[in-house]
Design a protein around this motif. Structure first.
Motif, mmCIF file in Angstrom:
data_model
loop_
_atom_site.group_PDB
_atom_site.id
_atom_site.type_symbol
_atom_site.label_atom_id
_atom_site.label_comp_id
_atom_site.label_asym_id
_atom_site.label_seq_id
_atom_site.Cartn_x
_atom_site.Cartn_y
_atom_site.Cartn_z
ATOM 1 N N GLY A 211 32.876 49.403 36.525
ATOM 2 C CA GLY A 211 32.013 49.636 37.678
ATOM 3 C C GLY A 211 32.652 49.178 38.974
ATOM 4 O O GLY A 211 32.549 49.867 40.006
ATOM 5 N N CYS A 212 33.335 48.046 38.927
ATOM 6 C CA CYS A 212 34.028 47.558 40.133
ATOM 7 C C CYS A 212 35.221 48.443 40.476
ATOM 8 O O CYS A 212 35.503 48.671 41.664
ATOM 9 C CB CYS A 212 34.483 46.119 39.914
ATOM 10 S SG CYS A 212 33.128 44.917 39.860
ATOM 11 N N VAL A 213 35.924 48.939 39.468
ATOM 12 C CA VAL A 213 37.023 49.876 39.722
ATOM 13 C C VAL A 213 36.498 51.129 40.400
ATOM 14 O O VAL A 213 37.081 51.642 41.370
ATOM 15 C CB VAL A 213 37.750 50.229 38.411
ATOM 16 C CG1 VAL A 213 38.737 51.375 38.621
ATOM 17 C CG2 VAL A 213 38.475 49.009 37.859
ATOM 18 N N PHE A 214 35.381 51.633 39.918
ATOM 19 C CA PHE A 214 34.738 52.807 40.507
ATOM 20 C C PHE A 214 34.413 52.578 41.978
ATOM 21 O O PHE A 214 34.642 53.437 42.832
ATOM 22 C CB PHE A 214 33.466 53.129 39.716
ATOM 23 C CG PHE A 214 32.597 54.182 40.326
ATOM 24 C CD1 PHE A 214 32.948 55.516 40.256
ATOM 25 C CD2 PHE A 214 31.410 53.834 40.959
ATOM 26 C CE1 PHE A 214 32.127 56.498 40.819
ATOM 27 C CE2 PHE A 214 30.593 54.795 41.515
ATOM 28 C CZ PHE A 214 30.957 56.137 41.446
ATOM 29 N N ALA A 215 33.877 51.388 42.301
ATOM 30 C CA ALA A 215 33.519 51.078 43.682
ATOM 31 C C ALA A 215 34.771 50.923 44.539
ATOM 32 O O ALA A 215 34.810 51.386 45.687
ATOM 33 C CB ALA A 215 32.683 49.803 43.733
ATOM 34 N N PHE A 216 35.799 50.286 44.007
ATOM 35 C CA PHE A 216 37.009 50.014 44.787
ATOM 36 C C PHE A 216 37.736 51.287 45.192
ATOM 37 O O PHE A 216 38.186 51.414 46.341
ATOM 38 C CB PHE A 216 37.940 49.117 43.974
ATOM 39 C CG PHE A 216 39.254 48.846 44.644
ATOM 40 C CD1 PHE A 216 39.344 47.926 45.673
ATOM 41 C CD2 PHE A 216 40.402 49.528 44.246
ATOM 42 C CE1 PHE A 216 40.565 47.684 46.304
ATOM 43 C CE2 PHE A 216 41.616 49.297 44.867
ATOM 44 C CZ PHE A 216 41.699 48.369 45.898
ATOM 45 N N VAL A 217 37.863 52.249 44.277
ATOM 46 C CA VAL A 217 38.654 53.444 44.575
ATOM 47 C C VAL A 217 37.977 54.349 45.602
ATOM 48 O O VAL A 217 38.629 55.259 46.139
ATOM 49 C CB VAL A 217 38.950 54.261 43.294
ATOM 50 C CG1 VAL A 217 39.734 53.438 42.292
ATOM 51 C CG2 VAL A 217 37.662 54.771 42.659
#
Length: 269
Positions: A211-217
């Motif tokens: 979920g954090c990867v999704f937000a970061f990209v």
């Protein structure tokens, strides 16, 4: 003469006194939805598949930047909305090709193995899940960002972006954002990225990190809390439904709400 092993009551090779014939292996299907969705993407295969897809996407952006530099020599200015459409349309095509070439094709063409399968639970649950997820994300966004928010929010960025853009171009952009992007983003971030991380960290750790990867990209710093909550919830939904299809619907609704909000703000300005 009567031969027991030729008795018509029994299949060939399974008459009295003989071992029963082995049952044929079931053909691969698009489910079943009730089976546990276990990711086949762990280890080197999953990591290299993600790396190849990302490299393909980076190559597309590099080619797009080069093309825009060439175009800038022949004409002044370029519609920001048209550029966004190129980014969305090209990214969608590249991600689809990458996932087919590096993930689905090596798995025998089985899209169901990365979550494109009938949900194991009723999608009527989306009637409460969609508002619950979006409201929760908004509350977290307000709690985290409000103390740091500027008293005079920036204005004019959306209006500037839409200057000189025709209504059909805006409509195409909205269709891509609401109807196309959620499909490949769910297949990639929930079906591939979450699938790989989950094999190492389990469902909860995998959901948090993916979920954090999704937000970061998404590269929207001010919207990171909102996007992180949405990303984590989409991972949990993929696990709960054993499918990414319900997440595609929630993702589409969320993108539609964001698009309507931005367009309304631009019109009011």
């Amino acid at each position: 003469m009567y031969y027991p092993d030729h008795d018509p009551r029994f299949p060939v090779g399974s008459g009295p006194g003989q071992a029963p014939a082995a049952a044929p292996a079931p053909a691969p299907t698009w489910g079943p939805a009730s089976a546990r969705w276990t990711s086949p993407l762990g280890g080197r295969f999953g990591a290299f598949a993600i790396a190849k897809i990302v490299a393909l996407l980076v190559g597309y952006f590099a080619a797009l930047v080069l093309a825009l530099m060439v175009v800038s020599f022949f004409r002044d200015g370029f519609s920001a909305t048209a550029l966004i459409i190129l980014v969305l349309l090209g990214s969608s095509a590249v991600m689809g090709i990458g996932m087919w070439a590096f993930v689905v094709s090596p798995l025998g063409g089985r899209w169901d193995l990365i979550g494109w399968r009938p949900p194991a639970r009723s999608m009527w649950n989306l009637l409460w899940q969609i508002p619950a997820v979006i409201v929760t994300a908004l509350i977290v966004q307000i709690l985290v960002i409000a103390p740091f928010a500027s008293e005079e929010p920036a204005q004019g960025s959306i209006e500037d972006m839409l200057v000189g853009t025709s209504l059909p171009v805006v409509a195409i952009g909205v269709i891509l954002i609401c109807g196309v992007v959620p499909v490949w983003e769910e297949l990639f971030f929930r079906g591939v990225v979450f699938g790989v991380i989950r094999t190492r960290l389990g469902r909860w750790g995998g959901a948090a990190l993916a979920g954090c990867v999704f937000a970061f990209v998404h590269l929207v710093a001010v919207g990171f809390p909102y996007l992180a909550v949405i990303g984590v919830c989409l991972c949990i939904m993929a696990e709960w439904y054993r499918s990414v299809v319900p997440g595609m619907i929630l993702h589409s609704v969320n993108n539609a709400l964001v698009a309507v909000t931005l367009l309304t703000a631009a019109g009011a300005g």
